[in-house]
Scaffold this active site. Structure first.
Site, PDB file in Angstrom:
ATOM      1  N   GLY A  88       0.797  -1.341  -0.024  1.00 34.07           N
ATOM      2  CA  GLY A  88      -0.047   0.007   0.038  1.00 34.07           C
ATOM      3  C   GLY A  88       0.761   1.416  -0.097  1.00 34.07           C
ATOM      4  N   GLY A 124       7.753   6.441   6.192  1.00 36.00           N
ATOM      5  CA  GLY A 124       6.937   7.222   5.264  1.00 36.00           C
ATOM      6  C   GLY A 124       7.493   8.295   4.623  1.00 36.00           C
ATOM      7  N   ASP A 246       3.380  -4.768  -7.922  1.00 33.89           N
ATOM      8  CA  ASP A 246       2.971  -3.658  -7.320  1.00 33.89           C
ATOM      9  C   ASP A 246       3.542  -2.477  -8.121  1.00 33.89           C
ATOM     10  OD1 ASP A 246       5.302  -4.728  -5.964  1.00 33.89           O
ATOM     11  OD2 ASP A 246       5.113  -2.937  -4.942  1.00 33.89           O
TER      12      ASP A 246
END
Ligand code: AMP
Ligand code: MG
Length: 479
Positions: A88, A124, A246
């Site tokens: 994700g 992140g 992905d």
């Protein structure tokens, strides 16, 4: 909140299990390094507003503009062949979608915008080096005429991110036809969530392949788009480096500029990525790997293709079986143009392979050899010019039965053979300067790469292959 963008969000309308709704994480001191004003205009956005305080705050993730529906998308994927049931957006937030000047729906995504539920062990964040790299290479790909995600802006955050050493943090604003991946389909297929698969397939068809009526049509359209894309990569010596499922976009755009690189010397088995130990994603493996990834898409789509599984498998296999011929046809089109042919003959593939074999044997520069073919001085590219002369006999004989006149051919060849590509040593050079606070070399290189087919004698140095001490042997994932 004073900044409002003309968002028209469709992904955010999908059920909650498709994403996590959340805002980016603010950063201490945003500074705009570059705004792609031309792309902003194409998107119908006000470049001036984007460069102003609110615009920069938005591009850094400090301000969620009016109309945005920020979210992190969930997906799964095969990474180097190994299955990851949940990936994700671990460091990206989709702000929303806009309709561009041609009516095309485009995602506006911040990359490096802070942790999400999909960050796993990561922070992140992104650092300036890979952000500069993605900006340059994605914009170079666009200028080369290849489908790709784009770079709208680049900001530094005033925050260090910890890699091997502390590095300056940065956020890239990425624009894409969508961020739907093969892995997005795999995520729902693995959960046997057929209603979600149906919604995703309908969404992807409407967005990218409106002519496709069924899931099988969607598979066929993606298969054709990928055959075209990979052939395009081959034509410019591009090695993606991390063709995990992905990182394969349903739209047919190149996505994920991690350890990617353009070849200097032609070497069909070339690998740059430090983590691709077995050459899974080598230059000449890319079509095979694309087909492997498409097989994962096909298997995800089976429940939508036919209720009878055997029949679904037969239909999907029929589509996948067409890939090698589609790829070969695209590849031939591209390489025929590169050697100046407007007509097609049975032996053209052999003629092209003979040239490539000779280039590989002598380590000829991929870009410069083809460019030199268009400029009439190709012998200089060969350490053994006799090897070229021999090939050129066959080539000249073939050109003699091609209908184009010399002038048209020369123009067409220049348009098929770029003079400059983002060479690794140049990319490294501008990253080093940028990290030291000097973005002028980045700007110069970017401007050169924006006109790859033009003669740019004043920038001849950018066409030079690296000196032995400048050769970049390895590239790294952009984490
Ligand atoms: P990539 O190799 O860039 O395709 O990334 C694979 C997965 O790792 C994706 O789900 C990314 O969102 C995630 N990822 C990569 N780098 C980071 C990071 N610094 N922090 C959090 N997640 C990351
Ligand atoms: Mg990725």
């Amino acid at each position: 909140m004073t900044l409002t963008l003309p968002f028209d969000n469709s992904y955010a309308q999908l059920p909650e299990r498709f994403f996590t709704a959340m805002a980016p994480t603010p950063v201490p001191a945003p500074r705009l390094i570059r705004l792609n004003a031309r792309l902003a205009a194409e998107l119908g956005l006000d470049a001036q507003a984007l460069s102003g305080p609110d615009g920069v705050a938005m591009l850094a993730g400090n301000l969620v503009p009016g109309g945005a529906a920020p979210l992190a998308q969930v997906y799964a994927g095969h990474q180097f062949g190994g299955w990851s049931p949940q990936l994700g957006d671990g460091r990206a937030i989709l702000l929303g979608e806009v309709l561009d000047q041609t009516g095309q729906r485009r995602d506006i995504q911040l990359k490096g915008s802070g942790p999400t539920p999909y960050s796993r062990m990561g922070d992140g964040r992104a650092w300036l080096g890979p952000v500069l790299r993605e900006y340059l290479i994605s914009e170079a790909m666009y200028a080369l005429g290849l489908p790709t995600t784009r770079a709208l802006a680049m900001v530094t955050t005033g925050q260090e991110v910890l890699r091997e050493t502390p590095r300056p943090g940065a956020v890239l604003t990425r624009v894409a036809a969508s961020h739907i991946r093969v892995g997005t389909f795999q995520y729902f297929a693995a959960r046997r969530d057929t209603p979600a698969l149906q919604l995703l397939a309908d969404h992807a068809r409407a967005r990218h392949y409106p002519q496709a009526e069924t899931a099988l049509d969607l598979l066929a359209a993606v298969t054709a788009a990928q055959a075209r894309l990979i052939a395009g990569w081959m034509g410019v010596g591009f090695i993606h480096g991390v063709m995990n499922t992905d990182n394969m976009a349903i739209s047919g755009e190149t996505i994920d500029y991690g350890p990617c690189a353009f070849m200097d010397a032609y070497d069909p088995g070339k690998v740059f990525s430090s983590i691709d130990q077995f050459g899974r994603y080598a230059y000449d493996k890319q079509a095979d790997i694309a087909l492997w990834n498409l097989a994962q898409l096909a298997s995800s789509l089976l429940p939508l293709i036919d209720a009878d599984q055997d029949r679904a498998v037969a239909l999907a296999t029929g589509v996948l079986d067409g890939f090698p011929d589609l790829f070969r046809a695209e590849w031939l089109d591209i390489f025929r143009a590169k050697i100046g042919l407007a007509s097609a003959e049975e032996d053209d593939a052999a003629l092209i392979h003979h040239l490539l074999d000779r280039m590989a044997a002598t380590g000829a520069d991929f870009t410069n050899t083809f460019r030199a073919l268009s400029e009439g001085n190709p012998r200089d590219q060969f350490t053994d010019p006799a090897a070229f002369d021999q090939w050129a006999q066959g080539w000249n004989a073939r050109l003699a039965c091609d209908p184009q006149d010399d002038e048209t051919r020369a123009a067409q060849m220049r348009a098929a053979n770029p003079g400059v590509i983002p060479r690794n040593h140049r990319v490294e050079e501008v990253i080093q300067a940028g990290v030291a606070g000097d973005f002028a070399p980045f700007e110069t290189l970017l401007r050169v790469l924006e006109r790859p087919f033009d003669a740019q004698p004043e920038h001849a140095a950018f066409a030079h292959p690296p000196e032995p001490d400048q050769v970049v042997r390895q590239t790294f994932c952009g984490t």
